[in-house]
Design a protein around this motif. Structure first.
Motif, mmCIF file in Angstrom:
data_model
loop_
_atom_site.group_PDB
_atom_site.id
_atom_site.type_symbol
_atom_site.label_atom_id
_atom_site.label_comp_id
_atom_site.label_asym_id
_atom_site.label_seq_id
_atom_site.Cartn_x
_atom_site.Cartn_y
_atom_site.Cartn_z
ATOM 1 N N ASP A 33 40.082 25.707 53.297
ATOM 2 C CA ASP A 33 40.431 24.321 52.944
ATOM 3 C C ASP A 33 41.132 23.570 54.087
ATOM 4 O O ASP A 33 42.237 23.032 53.908
ATOM 5 C CB ASP A 33 41.372 24.323 51.722
ATOM 6 N N PHE A 65 40.904 33.571 43.653
ATOM 7 C CA PHE A 65 41.714 33.177 44.804
ATOM 8 C C PHE A 65 43.122 33.739 44.672
ATOM 9 O O PHE A 65 43.684 33.733 43.566
ATOM 10 C CB PHE A 65 41.835 31.654 44.873
ATOM 11 N N MET A 67 46.583 32.992 46.801
ATOM 12 C CA MET A 67 46.993 32.095 47.882
ATOM 13 C C MET A 67 48.499 31.818 47.796
ATOM 14 O O MET A 67 48.939 30.963 47.038
ATOM 15 C CB MET A 67 46.164 30.808 47.786
ATOM 16 N N TRP A 104 46.601 26.034 46.629
ATOM 17 C CA TRP A 104 45.228 25.674 46.998
ATOM 18 C C TRP A 104 45.228 24.600 48.096
ATOM 19 O O TRP A 104 46.222 24.404 48.768
ATOM 20 C CB TRP A 104 44.463 25.259 45.727
ATOM 21 N N ALA A 105 44.102 23.889 48.216
ATOM 22 C CA ALA A 105 43.869 23.001 49.375
ATOM 23 C C ALA A 105 44.968 21.947 49.590
ATOM 24 O O ALA A 105 45.242 21.155 48.686
ATOM 25 C CB ALA A 105 42.537 22.298 49.178
ATOM 26 N N ASP A 162 43.824 19.829 45.106
ATOM 27 C CA ASP A 162 43.190 19.289 46.310
ATOM 28 C C ASP A 162 43.651 17.878 46.685
ATOM 29 O O ASP A 162 42.841 16.947 46.815
ATOM 30 C CB ASP A 162 41.653 19.289 46.142
ATOM 31 N N GLU A 211 35.109 18.617 43.730
ATOM 32 C CA GLU A 211 36.528 18.807 44.023
ATOM 33 C C GLU A 211 36.795 18.378 45.452
ATOM 34 O O GLU A 211 35.960 17.715 46.076
ATOM 35 C CB GLU A 211 36.940 20.266 43.777
ATOM 36 N N THR A 264 32.527 28.252 47.707
ATOM 37 C CA THR A 264 33.229 26.986 47.961
ATOM 38 C C THR A 264 32.980 26.513 49.390
ATOM 39 O O THR A 264 32.630 27.297 50.268
ATOM 40 C CB THR A 264 34.760 27.153 47.817
ATOM 41 N N HIS A 266 35.044 23.176 51.870
ATOM 42 C CA HIS A 266 36.120 22.179 51.777
ATOM 43 C C HIS A 266 36.241 21.543 53.154
ATOM 44 O O HIS A 266 36.298 22.246 54.158
ATOM 45 C CB HIS A 266 37.421 22.875 51.378
ATOM 46 N N HIS A 281 35.031 25.485 55.738
ATOM 47 C CA HIS A 281 35.246 26.938 55.733
ATOM 48 C C HIS A 281 33.993 27.696 55.288
ATOM 49 O O HIS A 281 33.094 27.129 54.658
ATOM 50 C CB HIS A 281 36.476 27.337 54.901
ATOM 51 N N ARG A 293 38.414 33.426 52.772
ATOM 52 C CA ARG A 293 37.590 32.542 53.607
ATOM 53 C C ARG A 293 38.186 32.321 55.001
ATOM 54 O O ARG A 293 39.302 32.754 55.275
ATOM 55 C CB ARG A 293 37.434 31.209 52.861
HETATM 56 O O1 FUB Z 1 40.987 27.146 47.840
HETATM 57 C C1 FUB Z 1 40.978 27.053 46.446
HETATM 58 C C2 FUB Z 1 40.028 25.992 46.013
HETATM 59 O O2 FUB Z 1 38.719 26.323 46.435
HETATM 60 C C3 FUB Z 1 40.280 24.659 46.662
HETATM 61 O O3 FUB Z 1 41.371 23.988 46.172
HETATM 62 C C4 FUB Z 1 38.948 24.032 46.451
HETATM 63 O O4 FUB Z 1 38.748 22.847 47.156
HETATM 64 C C5 FUB Z 1 38.044 25.156 46.871
HETATM 65 O O5 FUB Z 1 37.895 25.232 48.249
#
Ligand code: FUB
Length: 450
Positions: A33, A65, A67, A104-105, A162, A211, A264, A266, A281, A293
């Motif tokens: 992202d 995910f 993160m 996330w992003a 995001d 998204e 995904t 982004h 990515h 990623r």
């Molecule tokens: O990285 C987690 C989520 O996956 C992001 O917030 C989305 O945009 C997608 O890339």
């Protein structure tokens, strides 16, 4: 003695924070992202940070995910990237559920000398409407590298992921985010509160997940870009309008679905030293698990009518590579149809990178934009392994271009660094061709000139 040891330790720390260019950009950890921004004449990238799910975190899905935090990276030349370390961490933000690993992003923007870092994460307490889910927070710093101080509460009135912030020429700032649909609201001067009711952006595809909004302006056209699942996995699409809040009209695809099948994607778009770039990515270091990623960058071009030319992801990426660095030729620009292939050096630790295998009489690989500088380079070194023994030719600019060195590689059962004389040095920037002269087999890790 003590001082000498300390100096060596410091050098090692500095060196381990420097990442060499090519795709993926970040080569010692997962990253996703990417939001790229130019601050003070330098490129900064604010990605999110994937990690393999820690075994002890039993509450987490193993196939999702994971993160925990954010790092920031910067580069002057788009080849050498510096990791400035962790800037925001789920354990240090009051409103974030620190067991959720849901950072996330993100995005970051500068206003009046302050840097505002926007990030989504799961909330640890429900809001006034009883909603938990994702909130969007802000952390503020005096420098792009931080330190960032997170605000104790997420932005009121925003549920979603995001975040992306755009400041228009008149100074009005807008916050975009995703929540099934793509949402937009004006931001207050303080950049931390909404100044208007959230609106759903109309005329975007109704079917398939959308998204990751990223809005930018060029020559009076406002480009709203999104990852969207048109078929099975996300591709990067865009819509255009003449106002940051729309209406927008879908205008095309910027990048097709990942050839690596990463679910995904982004994006961010940025102009630097006159050239536009797309940051995105893929899952290069984790081809079997696409929630780990890696961020990439490629050049981007516009048609005269303002439409965007589709970008094909490359391994070579952007920026020049100095001839005196280890040139990882497996991040190639082109290669022979037969006799050349790329494999991980160690599939149990993919961050060790890849090797090039040349095998047979018509095998070659091309690596573009190598800067040989002005000073005569006398030697080439190749980290190579050839069970049969082999001879490589290093040529410039064309597969049958001038041979600048011929490297005789002795038979061997393990990696060796073999040297040869550069017989015809040519200064400046050249495309490098590595050609297997004798049709044997060789595995190459890197090439470097001295
Ligand atoms: O990285 C987690 C989520 O996956 C992001 O917030 C989305 O945009 C997608 O890339």
């Amino acid at each position: 003695m003590k001082n000498k040891k300390l100096l060596i330790l410091c050098l090692l720390i500095i060196v381990s924070n420097i990442l060499l260019g090519q795709n993926p950009i970040v080569r010692n950890q997962f990253s996703a992202d990417p939001t790229a921004r130019v601050f003070n004449g330098k490129m900064y990238v604010f990605p999110s940070h994937d990690i393999p799910t820690p075994k002890e975190q039993k509450q987490l899905r193993k196939d999702w995910f994971c993160m925990p935090d954010y790092h920031v990276f910067s580069s002057e030349n788009l080849s050498d990237w510096t990791d400035h370390g962790m800037i925001v961490n789920q354990n240090k933000v009051k409103w974030v559920d620190s067991t959720s690993y849901s950072m996330w992003a993100p995005d970051c923007i500068e206003r009046s000398g302050k840097y505002y870092f926007y990030f989504p994460a799961n909330k640890n307490v429900p809001d006034a409407n009883g909603r938990k889910g994702f909130g969007i927070g802000v952390a503020i710093a005096d420098k792009p590298e931080g330190p960032y101080v997170p605000l104790p509460e997420p932005i009121k009135g925003v549920n979603g992921i995001d975040p992306n912030v755009f400041i228009d020429k008149d100074g009005q700032a807008y916050l975009y985010w995703a929540m099934g649909n793509i949402m937009v609201a004006k931001l207050n001067e303080n950049m931390t509160e909404l100044a208007s009711e959230p609106l759903t952006i109309a005329n975007l595809p109704q079917k398939g997940l959308k998204e990751g909004p990223f809005l930018f302006e060029r020559n009076g056209i406002y480009y709203l870009t999104i990852p969207h699942v048109e078929n099975k996995i996300e591709r990067l699409e865009y819509a255009i309008g003449d106002n940051p809040m729309g209406p927008f009209k879908m205008a095309g695809v910027v990048m097709d679905e990942s050839p690596m099948n990463c679910w995904t994607n982004h994006q961010s778009f940025v102009q630097y030293k006159g050239q536009w770039y797309l940051f995105y990515h893929q899952d290069a270091y984790s081809p079997k698990f696409d929630k780990n990623r890696s961020i990439c960058a490629d050049s981007l071009f516009f048609n005269p009518d303002g439409t965007i030319r589709k970008v094909t992801p490359t391994l070579r990426g952007v920026g020049l590579t100095s001839a005196t660095n280890q040139i990882e030729i497996e991040r190639y620009s082109s290669k022979s149809e037969t006799g050349s292939s790329i494999e991980f050096l160690d599939s149990t630790n993919t961050f060790n990178g890849w090797k090039t295998i040349l095998n047979g009489s018509s095998a070659w690989i091309q690596y573009n934009s190598v800067d040989f500088g002005k000073e005569k380079l006398k030697k080439v070194q190749v980290k190579i392994w050839s069970e049969t023994g082999s001879t490589l030719q290093i040529r410039l600019d064309k597969v049958d271009g001038p041979v600048i060195a011929e490297v005789k590689v002795p038979k061997g059962k393990s990696w060796n660094t073999v040297e040869a004389k550069v017989s015809k040095f040519q200064s400046g920037i050249h495309h490098l061709f590595v050609v297997l002269k004798d049709g044997n087999r060789a595995e190459i890790d890197w090439i470097k000139f001295q």
